[in-house]
Design a protein around this motif. Structure first.
Motif, short mmCIF file in Angstrom:
data_model
loop_
_atom_site.label_atom_id
_atom_site.label_comp_id
_atom_site.label_asym_id
_atom_site.label_seq_id
_atom_site.Cartn_x
_atom_site.Cartn_y
_atom_site.Cartn_z
N UNK A 31 1.30 24.74 -22.84
CA UNK A 31 1.30 26.17 -22.53
C UNK A 31 2.55 26.84 -23.08
N UNK A 32 3.68 26.16 -22.92
CA UNK A 32 4.95 26.70 -23.41
C UNK A 32 4.91 26.88 -24.93
N UNK A 33 4.46 25.85 -25.63
CA UNK A 33 4.43 25.91 -27.10
C UNK A 33 3.47 26.97 -27.61
N UNK A 34 2.29 27.05 -26.98
CA UNK A 34 1.30 28.07 -27.38
C UNK A 34 1.85 29.46 -27.10
N UNK A 35 2.53 29.61 -25.96
CA UNK A 35 3.08 30.91 -25.60
C UNK A 35 4.15 31.35 -26.60
N UNK A 36 4.98 30.42 -27.05
CA UNK A 36 5.99 30.74 -28.06
C UNK A 36 5.34 31.32 -29.32
N UNK A 37 4.24 30.72 -29.74
CA UNK A 37 3.54 31.19 -30.94
C UNK A 37 2.91 32.56 -30.71
N UNK A 38 2.30 32.76 -29.54
CA UNK A 38 1.60 34.01 -29.27
C UNK A 38 2.55 35.20 -29.15
N UNK A 39 3.79 34.96 -28.75
CA UNK A 39 4.76 36.07 -28.65
C UNK A 39 5.68 36.14 -29.87
N UNK A 40 5.45 35.26 -30.84
CA UNK A 40 6.18 35.34 -32.10
C UNK A 40 7.61 34.85 -32.04
N UNK A 41 7.90 33.89 -31.16
CA UNK A 41 9.25 33.32 -31.09
C UNK A 41 9.28 32.02 -31.89
N UNK A 42 10.03 32.01 -32.97
CA UNK A 42 10.10 30.82 -33.81
C UNK A 42 11.06 29.77 -33.25
N UNK A 43 12.03 30.23 -32.46
CA UNK A 43 13.02 29.33 -31.88
C UNK A 43 12.82 29.27 -30.37
N UNK A 44 12.77 28.08 -29.82
CA UNK A 44 12.64 27.89 -28.38
C UNK A 44 14.00 28.16 -27.73
N UNK A 45 14.14 29.24 -26.97
CA UNK A 45 15.45 29.58 -26.40
C UNK A 45 15.95 28.56 -25.40
N UNK A 46 15.05 27.86 -24.75
CA UNK A 46 15.47 26.87 -23.75
C UNK A 46 16.19 25.69 -24.41
N UNK A 47 15.77 25.30 -25.61
CA UNK A 47 16.42 24.18 -26.30
C UNK A 47 17.84 24.54 -26.72
N UNK A 48 18.03 25.79 -27.16
CA UNK A 48 19.37 26.23 -27.53
C UNK A 48 20.30 26.21 -26.32
N UNK A 49 19.78 26.62 -25.17
CA UNK A 49 20.60 26.64 -23.96
C UNK A 49 20.93 25.23 -23.49
#
Length: 304
Positions: A274-292
């Motif tokens: 769900x998280x990965x699909x949501x990232x794609x649907x909202x157009x976020x190329x970078x996962x902000x949680x991984x950076x944090x």
């Protein structure tokens, strides 16, 4: 009070929130309005993020009125916690809420709102993802997503991701989700909340999409059977304020206490999908949680 309201817990925490900032979506009516009012009465500055500005202005005046009345009551009791004279009470009440337009069905609106908040607020102590719709006629948003999924999940998902770093950099920050947002965050306490069955305007589409006449039944009979909005916001307030809850993370709350979730909600693989699909649907190329997570690990290793 409806019948079930007699069996529900209230948030007993009287913790003051002076100097703190809460962002609440969909808080111009129902549970969201009562949540905003409850936090404002504790001194928290509330950012009302809503689509209908006219309705939000009316709700803001209701909150300010409640704050003024509470402050005047304190003055009569000799507490005088907001300064000397009527001017101090008036100024404090007027500054307790701010209004921003936010349409969760439109990703450009979410991005614009987040940009404004990040410019204006150096800290965000509370993000309460409250807004939601239910059983609406099927239609697509301007981004091509199903409307209810866009408002209840994707809009809040995008908003949380855009504000996540600022929230994580705010000591003691919390995120309370009444809509579906996944939990992958470092340094922030998060909660999923079921407010119970509450008599709100969520039933307005029931007659069109479910059973003819059901909206009338919910509006006319529901208030005698279920909780009102003030009762429905108690679990949200509990998660936002309670010190013990501040030591708990990623739990599902109902009736002001942790409770069990469905088997699907406990499936980490499903959550990741769900998280990965949501990232794609909202157009976020970078996962902000991984950076944090990387920043947190780097900081931790520096000070060990």
């Amino acid at each position: 009070m409806g019948f079930t309201g007699y069996f529900m817990r209230n948030c007993s925490n009287k913790e003051r929130m002076d100097g703190k900032v809460a962002v609440i979506t969909g808080c111009n009516t129902g549970i969201g309005l009562e949540t905003a009012k409850g936090l404002a009465l504790r001194g928290c500055r509330v950012i009302m993020a809503c689509r209908n500005i006219e309705q939000t202005n009316k709700a803001a005046e209701e909150i300010k009125k409640a704050v003024r009345e509470a402050q005047e009551k304190d003055k009569r009791k000799g507490k005088n916690s907001v300064g000397d004279g009527e001017a101090s009470v008036q100024a404090n009440a007027d500054a307790i809420v701010e209004i921003y337009q936010l349409d969760l069905s439109a990703q450009k609106s979410v991005r614009k709102f987040a940009e404004k908040i990040l410019e204006a607020e150096p800290q965000i102590h509370l993000l309460i993802n409250n807004a939601g719709v239910m059983a609406i006629p099927r239609k697509l948003t301007e981004d091509g997503c199903e409307w209810q999924f866009a408002v209840n999940h994707l809009g809040h998902f995008l908003l949380t991701c855009l504000l996540l770093e600022r929230i994580c950099n705010t000591p003691g920050a919390r995120i309370v989700n009444l809509s579906s947002v996944a939990h992958f965050c470092t340094g922030v306490t998060t909660y999923a909340v079921h407010p119970g069955i509450v008599a709100t305007d969520m039933s307005r589409h029931f007659s069109r999409t479910l059973i003819p006449g059901l909206t009338w039944i919910c509006r006319c009979i529901g208030p005698y059977l279920v909780q009102n909005s003030e009762q429905g916001c108690q679990t949200t307030l509990h998660c936002a304020l309670d010190k013990n809850a501040g030591n708990e993370n990623g739990l599902y709350y109902s009736n002001c206490q942790p409770t069990s979730t469905s088997e699907q909600a406990n499936d980490p693989e499903l959550a990741r999908r769900l998280w990965d699909v949501s990232l794609k649907l909202v157009g976020l190329e970078v996962d902000p949680s991984k950076n944090l997570i990387r920043k947190h690990q780097s900081t931790t290793s520096t000070y060990m």
